[in-house]
Design an enzyme around this catalytic site. Structure first.
Site, PDB file in Angstrom:
ATOM      1  N   ARG A 223       0.890  -1.182   0.099  1.00 29.74           N
ATOM      2  CA  ARG A 223       0.065  -0.027   0.003  1.00 29.74           C
ATOM      3  C   ARG A 223       0.915   1.396   0.084  1.00 29.74           C
ATOM      4  NH1 ARG A 223      -3.340  -2.614   3.856  1.00 29.74           N
ATOM      5  NH2 ARG A 223      -5.055  -3.551   3.129  1.00 29.74           N
TER       6      ARG A 223
ATOM      7  N   LYS B 230       2.796  11.804 -10.812  1.00 37.01           N
ATOM      8  CA  LYS B 230       1.953  10.843 -11.409  1.00 37.01           C
ATOM      9  C   LYS B 230       2.415   9.830 -11.859  1.00 37.01           C
ATOM     10  CE  LYS B 230      -1.438  14.344 -13.757  1.00 37.01           C
ATOM     11  NZ  LYS B 230      -1.867  14.959 -15.072  1.00 37.01           N
TER      12      LYS B 230
ATOM     13  N   GLU C  26       8.134  18.691 -24.549  1.00 32.80           N
ATOM     14  CA  GLU C  26       7.563  18.953 -22.990  1.00 32.80           C
ATOM     15  C   GLU C  26       8.523  20.198 -22.533  1.00 32.80           C
ATOM     16  OE1 GLU C  26       5.077  17.509 -21.969  1.00 32.80           O
ATOM     17  OE2 GLU C  26       5.289  15.174 -22.097  1.00 32.80           O
TER      18      GLU C  26
ATOM     19  N   LYS D  81       7.587  23.017 -13.261  1.00 34.72           N
ATOM     20  CA  LYS D  81       6.590  22.114 -13.050  1.00 34.72           C
ATOM     21  C   LYS D  81       6.245  22.003 -11.447  1.00 34.72           C
ATOM     22  CE  LYS D  81       5.029  17.575 -13.622  1.00 34.72           C
ATOM     23  NZ  LYS D  81       4.918  16.155 -14.482  1.00 34.72           N
TER      24      LYS D  81
ATOM     25  N   GLU E 151      -4.239  18.043  -9.537  1.00 36.74           N
ATOM     26  CA  GLU E 151      -4.924  18.332 -10.577  1.00 36.74           C
ATOM     27  C   GLU E 151      -6.340  18.629 -10.527  1.00 36.74           C
ATOM     28  OE1 GLU E 151      -3.373  16.577 -14.666  1.00 36.74           O
ATOM     29  OE2 GLU E 151      -5.504  16.519 -14.963  1.00 36.74           O
TER      30      GLU E 151
ATOM     31  N   ARG F 172      -2.859  22.439 -12.391  1.00 44.21           N
ATOM     32  CA  ARG F 172      -1.906  21.453 -12.911  1.00 44.21           C
ATOM     33  C   ARG F 172      -2.652  20.985 -14.297  1.00 44.21           C
ATOM     34  NH1 ARG F 172       1.158  16.275  -9.886  1.00 44.21           N
ATOM     35  NH2 ARG F 172       1.930  15.695 -11.917  1.00 44.21           N
TER      36      ARG F 172
ATOM     37  N   ASN G 186      -1.146  19.639 -19.204  1.00 43.54           N
ATOM     38  CA  ASN G 186      -1.707  18.971 -20.151  1.00 43.54           C
ATOM     39  C   ASN G 186      -1.905  19.341 -21.340  1.00 43.54           C
ATOM     40  OD1 ASN G 186      -3.877  16.211 -20.143  1.00 43.54           O
ATOM     41  ND2 ASN G 186      -2.460  16.085 -18.600  1.00 43.54           N
TER      42      ASN G 186
ATOM     43  N   HIS H 226      -2.150  17.384 -24.726  1.00 39.42           N
ATOM     44  CA  HIS H 226      -2.278  16.173 -24.245  1.00 39.42           C
ATOM     45  C   HIS H 226      -3.425  15.247 -24.652  1.00 39.42           C
ATOM     46  CE1 HIS H 226       1.691  16.830 -22.323  1.00 39.42           C
ATOM     47  NE2 HIS H 226       1.557  15.523 -21.710  1.00 39.42           N
TER      48      HIS H 226
ATOM     49  N   HIS I  73      -2.389  12.221 -26.627  1.00 40.50           N
ATOM     50  CA  HIS I  73      -2.971  11.112 -26.150  1.00 40.50           C
ATOM     51  C   HIS I  73      -3.877  10.098 -27.085  1.00 40.50           C
ATOM     52  CE1 HIS I  73      -1.993  11.839 -21.525  1.00 40.50           C
ATOM     53  NE2 HIS I  73      -0.923  11.567 -22.325  1.00 40.50           N
TER      54      HIS I  73
ATOM     55  N   HIS J 142       5.365   9.725 -27.242  1.00 37.47           N
ATOM     56  CA  HIS J 142       4.775  10.475 -26.385  1.00 37.47           C
ATOM     57  C   HIS J 142       4.972  12.022 -26.499  1.00 37.47           C
ATOM     58  CE1 HIS J 142       2.258  12.088 -23.111  1.00 37.47           C
ATOM     59  NE2 HIS J 142       3.601  12.729 -22.816  1.00 37.47           N
TER      60      HIS J 142
HETATM   61  N1  LIG Z   1       4.244  10.971 -14.951  1.00 38.01           N
HETATM   62  C1  LIG Z   1       4.257  12.097 -15.752  1.00 38.01           C
HETATM   63  O1  LIG Z   1       4.110  13.098 -15.188  1.00 38.01           O
HETATM   64  C2  LIG Z   1       4.674  12.087 -17.099  1.00 38.01           C
HETATM   65  C3  LIG Z   1       5.011  13.035 -17.726  1.00 38.01           C
HETATM   66  C4  LIG Z   1       5.394  12.938 -19.343  1.00 38.01           C
HETATM   67  C5  LIG Z   1       5.248  11.756 -19.771  1.00 38.01           C
HETATM   68  N2  LIG Z   1       4.986  10.719 -18.996  1.00 38.01           N
HETATM   69  C6  LIG Z   1       5.348   9.180 -19.647  1.00 38.01           C
HETATM   70  O2  LIG Z   1       6.547   9.103 -20.071  1.00 38.01           O
HETATM   71  C7  LIG Z   1       6.629   8.184 -20.992  1.00 38.01           C
HETATM   72  C8  LIG Z   1       7.415   8.451 -22.022  1.00 38.01           C
HETATM   73  O3  LIG Z   1       8.791   8.531 -21.511  1.00 38.01           O
HETATM   74  P1  LIG Z   1      10.160   8.715 -22.251  1.00 38.01           P
HETATM   75  O4  LIG Z   1      10.187   9.711 -23.546  1.00 38.01           O
HETATM   76  O5  LIG Z   1      11.324   8.858 -21.419  1.00 38.01           O
HETATM   77  O6  LIG Z   1      10.256   7.175 -23.049  1.00 38.01           O
HETATM   78  P2  LIG Z   1      11.045   5.642 -22.516  1.00 38.01           P
HETATM   79  O7  LIG Z   1      10.978   5.460 -21.150  1.00 38.01           O
HETATM   80  O8  LIG Z   1      10.291   4.765 -23.618  1.00 38.01           O
HETATM   81  O9  LIG Z   1      12.419   6.109 -23.103  1.00 38.01           O
HETATM   82  C9  LIG Z   1      12.576   6.348 -24.377  1.00 38.01           C
HETATM   83  C10 LIG Z   1      13.573   5.485 -25.110  1.00 38.01           C
HETATM   84  O10 LIG Z   1      15.017   5.820 -24.605  1.00 38.01           O
HETATM   85  C11 LIG Z   1      15.771   4.843 -23.911  1.00 38.01           C
HETATM   86  N3  LIG Z   1      16.672   5.341 -23.091  1.00 38.01           N
HETATM   87  C12 LIG Z   1      16.329   5.908 -21.947  1.00 38.01           C
HETATM   88  N4  LIG Z   1      17.282   6.700 -21.365  1.00 38.01           N
HETATM   89  C13 LIG Z   1      18.323   6.412 -22.167  1.00 38.01           C
HETATM   90  C14 LIG Z   1      19.506   6.938 -22.165  1.00 38.01           C
HETATM   91  N5  LIG Z   1      20.308   7.629 -21.436  1.00 38.01           N
HETATM   92  N6  LIG Z   1      20.467   6.591 -23.415  1.00 38.01           N
HETATM   93  C15 LIG Z   1      19.870   5.790 -24.497  1.00 38.01           C
HETATM   94  N7  LIG Z   1      18.716   5.283 -24.233  1.00 38.01           N
HETATM   95  C16 LIG Z   1      18.017   5.702 -23.448  1.00 38.01           C
HETATM   96  C17 LIG Z   1      14.680   3.908 -23.374  1.00 38.01           C
HETATM   97  O11 LIG Z   1      15.218   2.698 -23.470  1.00 38.01           O
HETATM   98  C18 LIG Z   1      13.512   4.082 -24.609  1.00 38.01           C
HETATM   99  O12 LIG Z   1      13.879   3.178 -25.635  1.00 38.01           O
HETATM  100  C19 LIG Z   1       5.286   8.083 -21.549  1.00 38.01           C
HETATM  101  O13 LIG Z   1       4.864   6.867 -20.897  1.00 38.01           O
HETATM  102  C20 LIG Z   1       4.494   9.271 -20.880  1.00 38.01           C
HETATM  103  O14 LIG Z   1       2.997   8.999 -20.928  1.00 38.01           O
HETATM  104  C21 LIG Z   1       4.677  10.603 -17.982  1.00 38.01           C
HETATM  105  O1  LIG Z   2       2.177  16.077 -14.783  1.00 36.14           O
HETATM  106  C1  LIG Z   2       1.282  16.354 -15.036  1.00 36.14           C
HETATM  107  O2  LIG Z   2       0.356  16.691 -14.769  1.00 36.14           O
HETATM  108  C2  LIG Z   2       1.286  16.186 -16.787  1.00 36.14           C
HETATM  109  O3  LIG Z   2       0.140  16.593 -17.338  1.00 36.14           O
HETATM  110  C3  LIG Z   2       2.576  16.111 -17.289  1.00 36.14           C
HETATM  111  C4  LIG Z   2       2.216  15.137 -18.906  1.00 36.14           C
HETATM  112  O4  LIG Z   2       3.347  15.634 -19.502  1.00 36.14           O
HETATM  113  C5  LIG Z   2       2.272  13.922 -18.549  1.00 36.14           C
HETATM  114  O5  LIG Z   2       2.300  13.330 -19.935  1.00 36.14           O
HETATM  115  C6  LIG Z   2       1.265  13.234 -18.095  1.00 36.14           C
HETATM  116  O6  LIG Z   2       1.606  12.011 -17.622  1.00 36.14           O
HETATM  117  C7  LIG Z   2      -0.152  13.441 -18.496  1.00 36.14           C
HETATM  118  O7  LIG Z   2      -0.941  13.049 -17.500  1.00 36.14           O
HETATM  119  P1  LIG Z   2      -2.457  12.574 -17.582  1.00 36.14           P
HETATM  120  O8  LIG Z   2      -3.157  12.789 -16.427  1.00 36.14           O
HETATM  121  O9  LIG Z   2      -3.070  13.205 -18.796  1.00 36.14           O
HETATM  122  O10 LIG Z   2      -2.410  11.069 -18.012  1.00 36.14           O
HETATM  123 ZN   LIG Z   3       3.401  14.492 -21.297  1.00 33.71          ZN
END
Ligand SMILES: NC(=O)c1ccc[n+]([C@@H]2O[C@H](COP(=O)([O-])OP(=O)(O)OC[C@H]3O[C@@H](n4cnc5c(N)ncnc54)[C@H](O)[C@@H]3O)[C@@H](O)[C@H]2O)c1
Ligand SMILES: O=C(O)C(=O)C[C@@H](O)[C@H](O)[C@H](O)COP(=O)(O)O
Ligand SMILES: [Zn+2]
Length: 381
Positions: free
Chosen positions: A133, A155, A197, A239, A249, A253, A257, A260, A264, A278
């Site tokens: 949990r 998130k 981003e 951020k 959010e 917040r 988005n 997005h 998405h 993404h």
């Molecule tokens: N939680 C949030 O607030 C938030 C915000 C924005 C995006 N996201 C999510 O993040 C994801 C995208 O993240 P991403 O763009 O980092 O993708 P990812 O994690 O898939 O990484 C992209 C690619 O780069 C490679 N890689 C990573 N670091 C590396 C390095 N230093 N050198 C070489 N290769 C490397 C990975 O193996 C992968 O193939 C999506 O799922 C998106 O929804 C979440």
């Molecule tokens: O942190 C946030 O809030 C964001 O919206 C950041 C976005 O770049 C990110 O892709 C996030 O995962 C999108 O959130 P979601 O709630 O639309 O899935």
């Molecule tokens: Zn994003």
């Protein structure tokens, strides 16, 4: 300029995300991972965290992390290595990850550490939110996207066949270590996806930062160390400021988005894979959000042109039609947008803008205007 070598600690910017008892530091700098062992040990109480990473990142950056931990007296345990890419953010991999974590005989004091991009950060964060949990986790982001965005703000989650990030939890990390030197190994396409981003922060609230990016964006994507660090630090501050006042959010917040809701839907339509990353979906989505703002008479066409021109100039796609080999189904995109987490009383919430640097949310958007923007964007230029 600060010089960095094996005996000098790396130049470091520290951004604090203020959330009361859940506040944490975001460490940004070239080479900061190598010096971060003590910071990790302070959270794990000297014990080894369970490191979760992917198959691309492990051979490149796991040794640096392990060496930093060893230097701080932590004997690392073998990492959990997941397949790389967006398809890993699904139920099957989450189940496997939880089995592996629980199989190690964890306690509530066990700490997870996500070493990788947003995929690893999101799924590991969700595992941390779920295990017993809720246990602590540390983010060590290694993509530009994860350093400027996904590692910050709590998130966490996975995708489902119903859409993007529809299963997850808000769960803040205890520490973020953004070592910009790890970006030296990142493929250019991934750098550009993360850059979308970065541009987002300029478009939603910081016109001066957007203007700086117009002048310096190429230095950022080409890996200039000072420009890269500045872009990551400004983004994390932007951020942190937003999340610090609206963690879950219910207000501002949602501005994070921008792009997005469209993005998405485009990602879902291409099956969450390599066809559309993404950040590429976000770049196209932000252009569509500006186009929609212009069509609704809210934003001058020149601002939309300027946003689009900068994204295109660095090499990002700006229209769905820029993605080769996809037959876009506008009805399908609209259906997918209707499942967005920001839908309220059946109405999609859009993030729109009245100029570069001033975004806001709107619920009363005319469906015909949305469709017209999408119809136009899927036509070849
Ligand atoms: N939680 C949030 O607030 C938030 C915000 C924005 C995006 N996201 C999510 O993040 C994801 C995208 O993240 P991403 O763009 O980092 O993708 P990812 O994690 O898939 O990484 C992209 C690619 O780069 C490679 N890689 C990573 N670091 C590396 C390095 N230093 N050198 C070489 N290769 C490397 C990975 O193996 C992968 O193939 C999506 O799922 C998106 O929804 C979440
Ligand atoms: O942190 C946030 O809030 C964001 O919206 C950041 C976005 O770049 C990110 O892709 C996030 O995962 C999108 O959130 P979601 O709630 O639309 O899935
Ligand atoms: Zn994003």
């Amino acid at each position: 300029m600060t010089s960095v070598n094996a005996t000098t600690p790396a130049a470091l910017d520290t951004v604090r995300l203020e959330l009361g008892a859940r506040s944490y530091d975001i460490l940004v700098g070239d080479g900061v991972l190598a010096d971060a062992g003590e910071r990790i040990a302070a959270i794990t109480r000297g014990r080894a965290p369970i490191v979760v990473t992917d198959a691309n990142v492990a051979p490149l950056h796991l040794d640096t992390l392990n060496a930093a931990m060893l230097e701080a007296g932590i004997a690392p345990q073998p990492a959990i290595v997941l397949p790389a890419g967006e398809k890993t953010k699904d139920f099957a991999h989450f189940q496997q990850l939880m089995d592996d974590i629980l199989g190690r005989g964890i306690e509530r004091s066990t700490v997870l550490l996500a070493l990788g991009g947003g995929v690893i950060g999101d799924i590991t964060g969700f595992a941390a939110a779920s295990a017993l949990r809720g246990i602590d986790f540390i983010q060590v982001p290694t993509t530009l996207l994860s350093q400027v965005d996904s590692s910050v703000g709590g998130k966490t989650g996975i995708n489902s066949r119903h859409g993007k990030n529809l299963i997850g939890a808000f769960h803040q990390p205890r520490l973020v270590i953004a070592d910009t030197a790890t970006l030296d190994t990142l493929p250019r396409r991934e750098v550009l996806a993360g850059y979308a981003e970065v541009v987002k922060y300029g478009l939603i609230r910081q016109p001066d930062f957007f203007a700086w990016l117009e002048r310096n964006g190429r230095r950022v994507v080409d890996g200039d160390s000072d420009a890269r660090r500045h872009a990551v630090t400004v983004s994390c501050r932007a951020k942190a400021d937003i999340v610090g006042v609206d963690e879950r959010e219910s207000g501002d917040r949602a501005l994070l988005n921008l792009g997005h809701t469209f993005g998405h839907a485009l990602e879902a339509a291409t099956g969450f894979g390599q066809t559309l990353l993404h950040g590429e979906g976000v770049a196209i989505g932000m252009v569509l959000a500006f186009d929609l703002s212009v069509r609704l008479g809210l934003c001058p066409a020149d601002d939309a042109r300027r946003a689009r021109a900068h994204l295109a100039d660095v090499g990002l796609p700006v229209r769905p039609a820029d993605i080769p080999g996809v037959a876009w189904d506008v009805d399908g995109l609209v259906r997918s947008m209707a499942k967005d987490k920001k839908v309220q009383d059946g109405r999609i919430t859009f993030i729109l803008a009245d100029r570069i640097g001033n975004a806001f949310t709107r619920r009363d958007v005319d469906a015909a205007a949305v469709r017209a923007v999408l119809d136009e964007s899927v036509q070849p230029a």
